[in-house]
Scaffold this motif. Structure first.
Motif, PDB file in Angstrom:
ATOM      1  N   PRO A  94       0.831  -1.188   0.000  1.00  0.00           N
ATOM      2  CA  PRO A  94       0.000   0.000   0.000  1.00  0.00           C
ATOM      3  C   PRO A  94       0.873   1.248   0.000  1.00  0.00           C
ATOM      4  CG  PRO A  94      -0.403  -1.354   1.954  1.00  0.00           C
ATOM      5  CD  PRO A  94       0.648  -2.023   1.143  1.00  0.00           C
ATOM      6  N   PRO A  95       0.450   2.282  -0.662  1.00  0.00           N
ATOM      7  CA  PRO A  95       1.246   3.500  -0.713  1.00  0.00           C
ATOM      8  C   PRO A  95       1.520   4.046   0.687  1.00  0.00           C
ATOM      9  CG  PRO A  95      -0.616   3.628  -2.204  1.00  0.00           C
ATOM     10  CD  PRO A  95      -0.771   2.388  -1.409  1.00  0.00           C
ATOM     11  N   ALA A  96       2.717   4.520   0.866  1.00  0.00           N
ATOM     12  CA  ALA A  96       3.095   5.070   2.167  1.00  0.00           C
ATOM     13  C   ALA A  96       2.388   6.400   2.389  1.00  0.00           C
ATOM     14  CB  ALA A  96       4.605   5.266   2.234  1.00  0.00           C
ATOM     15  N   GLU A 147     -13.874   0.396  -5.696  1.00  0.00           N
ATOM     16  CA  GLU A 147     -14.385   1.216  -6.798  1.00  0.00           C
ATOM     17  C   GLU A 147     -15.624   2.006  -6.391  1.00  0.00           C
ATOM     18  OE1 GLU A 147     -14.898  -1.708  -9.839  1.00  0.00           O
ATOM     19  OE2 GLU A 147     -12.764  -1.732 -10.335  1.00  0.00           O
ATOM     20  N   SER A 148     -16.346   1.517  -5.366  1.00  0.00           N
ATOM     21  CA  SER A 148     -17.573   2.210  -4.953  1.00  0.00           C
ATOM     22  C   SER A 148     -17.331   3.287  -3.898  1.00  0.00           C
ATOM     23  CB  SER A 148     -18.587   1.196  -4.416  1.00  0.00           C
ATOM     24  OG  SER A 148     -18.127   0.623  -3.211  1.00  0.00           O
ATOM     25  N   ILE A 149     -16.114   3.382  -3.378  1.00  0.00           N
ATOM     26  CA  ILE A 149     -15.799   4.414  -2.384  1.00  0.00           C
ATOM     27  C   ILE A 149     -15.769   5.762  -3.096  1.00  0.00           C
ATOM     28  CG2 ILE A 149     -14.056   5.287  -0.784  1.00  0.00           C
ATOM     29  CD1 ILE A 149     -13.090   2.388  -0.445  1.00  0.00           C
ATOM     30  N   ALA A 196      -9.690   3.826   3.266  1.00  0.00           N
ATOM     31  CA  ALA A 196     -10.354   4.058   1.978  1.00  0.00           C
ATOM     32  C   ALA A 196      -9.376   4.618   0.947  1.00  0.00           C
ATOM     33  CB  ALA A 196     -11.535   5.004   2.161  1.00  0.00           C
ATOM     34  N   VAL A 197      -8.555   5.556   1.345  1.00  0.00           N
ATOM     35  CA  VAL A 197      -7.590   6.161   0.418  1.00  0.00           C
ATOM     36  C   VAL A 197      -6.562   5.119  -0.013  1.00  0.00           C
ATOM     37  CG1 VAL A 197      -5.742   7.875   0.236  1.00  0.00           C
ATOM     38  CG2 VAL A 197      -7.909   8.489   1.308  1.00  0.00           C
ATOM     39  N   ARG A 198      -6.108   4.292   0.925  1.00  0.00           N
ATOM     40  CA  ARG A 198      -5.129   3.256   0.579  1.00  0.00           C
ATOM     41  C   ARG A 198      -5.747   2.194  -0.331  1.00  0.00           C
ATOM     42  NH1 ARG A 198      -2.532   1.395   6.018  1.00  0.00           N
ATOM     43  NH2 ARG A 198      -4.639   1.739   6.746  1.00  0.00           N
ATOM     44  N   LYS A 256      -1.698 -10.346  -9.158  1.00  0.00           N
ATOM     45  CA  LYS A 256      -1.321 -10.701  -7.793  1.00  0.00           C
ATOM     46  C   LYS A 256      -0.852  -9.457  -7.037  1.00  0.00           C
ATOM     47  CE  LYS A 256      -0.081 -13.759  -4.607  1.00  0.00           C
ATOM     48  NZ  LYS A 256      -1.042 -14.295  -3.703  1.00  0.00           N
ATOM     49  N   ASP A 257      -0.259  -8.517  -7.759  1.00  0.00           N
ATOM     50  CA  ASP A 257       0.229  -7.297  -7.116  1.00  0.00           C
ATOM     51  C   ASP A 257      -0.905  -6.487  -6.506  1.00  0.00           C
ATOM     52  OD1 ASP A 257       2.839  -7.869  -7.723  1.00  0.00           O
ATOM     53  OD2 ASP A 257       2.849  -6.697  -9.567  1.00  0.00           O
ATOM     54  N   ARG A 258      -2.034  -6.399  -7.220  1.00  0.00           N
ATOM     55  CA  ARG A 258      -3.164  -5.647  -6.673  1.00  0.00           C
ATOM     56  C   ARG A 258      -3.701  -6.349  -5.428  1.00  0.00           C
ATOM     57  NH1 ARG A 258      -8.547  -3.369  -9.691  1.00  0.00           N
ATOM     58  NH2 ARG A 258      -7.068  -1.980 -10.681  1.00  0.00           N
ATOM     59  N   LEU A 259      -3.803  -7.672  -5.468  1.00  0.00           N
ATOM     60  CA  LEU A 259      -4.276  -8.413  -4.293  1.00  0.00           C
ATOM     61  C   LEU A 259      -3.305  -8.234  -3.129  1.00  0.00           C
ATOM     62  CD1 LEU A 259      -6.386 -10.265  -3.044  1.00  0.00           C
ATOM     63  CD2 LEU A 259      -5.059 -12.200  -3.873  1.00  0.00           C
ATOM     64  N   ASN A 260      -2.011  -8.256  -3.416  1.00  0.00           N
ATOM     65  CA  ASN A 260      -1.015  -8.022  -2.360  1.00  0.00           C
ATOM     66  C   ASN A 260      -1.180  -6.634  -1.755  1.00  0.00           C
ATOM     67  OD1 ASN A 260       0.100 -10.545  -2.687  1.00  0.00           O
ATOM     68  ND2 ASN A 260       1.746  -9.847  -4.019  1.00  0.00           N
ATOM     69  N   CYS A 261      -1.513  -5.664  -2.581  1.00  0.00           N
ATOM     70  CA  CYS A 261      -1.739  -4.304  -2.095  1.00  0.00           C
ATOM     71  C   CYS A 261      -2.924  -4.279  -1.141  1.00  0.00           C
ATOM     72  CB  CYS A 261      -1.964  -3.366  -3.277  1.00  0.00           C
ATOM     73  SG  CYS A 261      -2.181  -1.636  -2.814  1.00  0.00           S
ATOM     74  N   TYR A 262      -4.036  -4.891  -1.570  1.00  0.00           N
ATOM     75  CA  TYR A 262      -5.217  -4.960  -0.704  1.00  0.00           C
ATOM     76  C   TYR A 262      -4.896  -5.699   0.593  1.00  0.00           C
ATOM     77  CZ  TYR A 262      -8.324  -3.536  -4.554  1.00  0.00           C
ATOM     78  OH  TYR A 262      -8.962  -2.853  -5.553  1.00  0.00           O
ATOM     79  N   ASP A 263      -4.184  -6.833   0.460  1.00  0.00           N
ATOM     80  CA  ASP A 263      -3.836  -7.619   1.650  1.00  0.00           C
ATOM     81  C   ASP A 263      -2.903  -6.847   2.576  1.00  0.00           C
ATOM     82  OD1 ASP A 263      -5.433  -9.694   0.800  1.00  0.00           O
ATOM     83  OD2 ASP A 263      -3.773 -10.913   0.028  1.00  0.00           O
ATOM     84  N   GLY A 264      -2.130  -5.920   2.033  1.00  0.00           N
ATOM     85  CA  GLY A 264      -1.278  -5.084   2.865  1.00  0.00           C
ATOM     86  C   GLY A 264      -2.083  -4.083   3.675  1.00  0.00           C
ATOM     87  N   VAL A 265      -3.216  -3.658   3.131  1.00  0.00           N
ATOM     88  CA  VAL A 265      -4.089  -2.718   3.831  1.00  0.00           C
ATOM     89  C   VAL A 265      -4.923  -3.469   4.868  1.00  0.00           C
ATOM     90  CG1 VAL A 265      -5.983  -1.066   3.592  1.00  0.00           C
ATOM     91  CG2 VAL A 265      -4.183  -1.149   1.869  1.00  0.00           C
ATOM     92  N   ILE A 266      -5.527  -4.576   4.439  1.00  0.00           N
ATOM     93  CA  ILE A 266      -6.360  -5.393   5.326  1.00  0.00           C
ATOM     94  C   ILE A 266      -5.874  -6.831   5.195  1.00  0.00           C
ATOM     95  CG2 ILE A 266      -8.693  -6.190   5.836  1.00  0.00           C
ATOM     96  CD1 ILE A 266      -9.704  -3.632   4.498  1.00  0.00           C
ATOM     97  N   PRO A 267      -5.080  -7.322   6.163  1.00  0.00           N
ATOM     98  CA  PRO A 267      -4.524  -8.681   6.072  1.00  0.00           C
ATOM     99  C   PRO A 267      -5.632  -9.733   5.997  1.00  0.00           C
ATOM    100  CG  PRO A 267      -3.461  -7.432   7.820  1.00  0.00           C
ATOM    101  CD  PRO A 267      -4.622  -6.619   7.351  1.00  0.00           C
ATOM    102  N   PRO A 268      -5.426 -10.778   5.167  1.00  0.00           N
ATOM    103  CA  PRO A 268      -6.441 -11.812   5.033  1.00  0.00           C
ATOM    104  C   PRO A 268      -6.568 -12.651   6.299  1.00  0.00           C
ATOM    105  CG  PRO A 268      -4.496 -12.397   3.765  1.00  0.00           C
ATOM    106  CD  PRO A 268      -4.270 -11.015   4.301  1.00  0.00           C
TER     107      PRO A 268
END
Length: 125
Positions: free
Chosen positions: A46-48, A117-119, A58-60, A72-84
């Motif tokens: 996720p962006p610093a 996308e809905s935020i 929401a911003v992250r 996989k990179d996008r999923l890793n980004c999401y998982d970095g914000v909210i761990p699975p």
């Protein structure tokens, strides 16, 4: 004799080619892309947040949308914000935080994409 000279010319040019500082270019892109030793492939994180001002979840999550979809990179980004935290039988996601309960990566990615996308986009200050 000609064969020896031809082999020597090929070997000499190959060694000179390998010693060049810049890689050979095809148009504006390098012919071969090699990662320097000791540098691991950058994983999507996720962006610093800017110093002194924390970013909201929401911003992250929206920042993860800038990464190519279905990767996989996008999923890793999401998982970095909210761990699975996969569950055997997750219910229907009611919010972005519920996406972490999906075990299948494709389901988790689709869930995060839908909510990110809905935020509503907030104006940048």
């Amino acid at each position: 004799m000609r064969m020896i000279l031809a082999v020597a010319a090929v070997l000499y040019s190959a060694s000179a080619f390998a010693q060049a500082d810049k890689p050979p270019m095809v148009g504006d892109k390098p012919l071969v892309q090699v990662k320097p030793k000791g540098i691991k492939e950058a994983q999507a994180k996720p962006p610093a947040a800017p110093k002194g001002k924390p970013q909201s979840i929401a911003v992250r999550l929206q920042a993860c949308l800038e990464i190519d979809d279905g990767t996989k990179d996008r999923l890793n980004c999401y998982d970095g914000v909210i761990p699975p935290a996969p569950k055997p039988k997750p219910g229907k996601a009611k919010g972005y935080a519920d996406c972490r309960f999906f075990k299948e990566e494709d389901e988790r990615l689709a869930c995060f994409n839908g909510f990110a996308e809905s935020i509503p986009k907030l104006p940048k200050n």
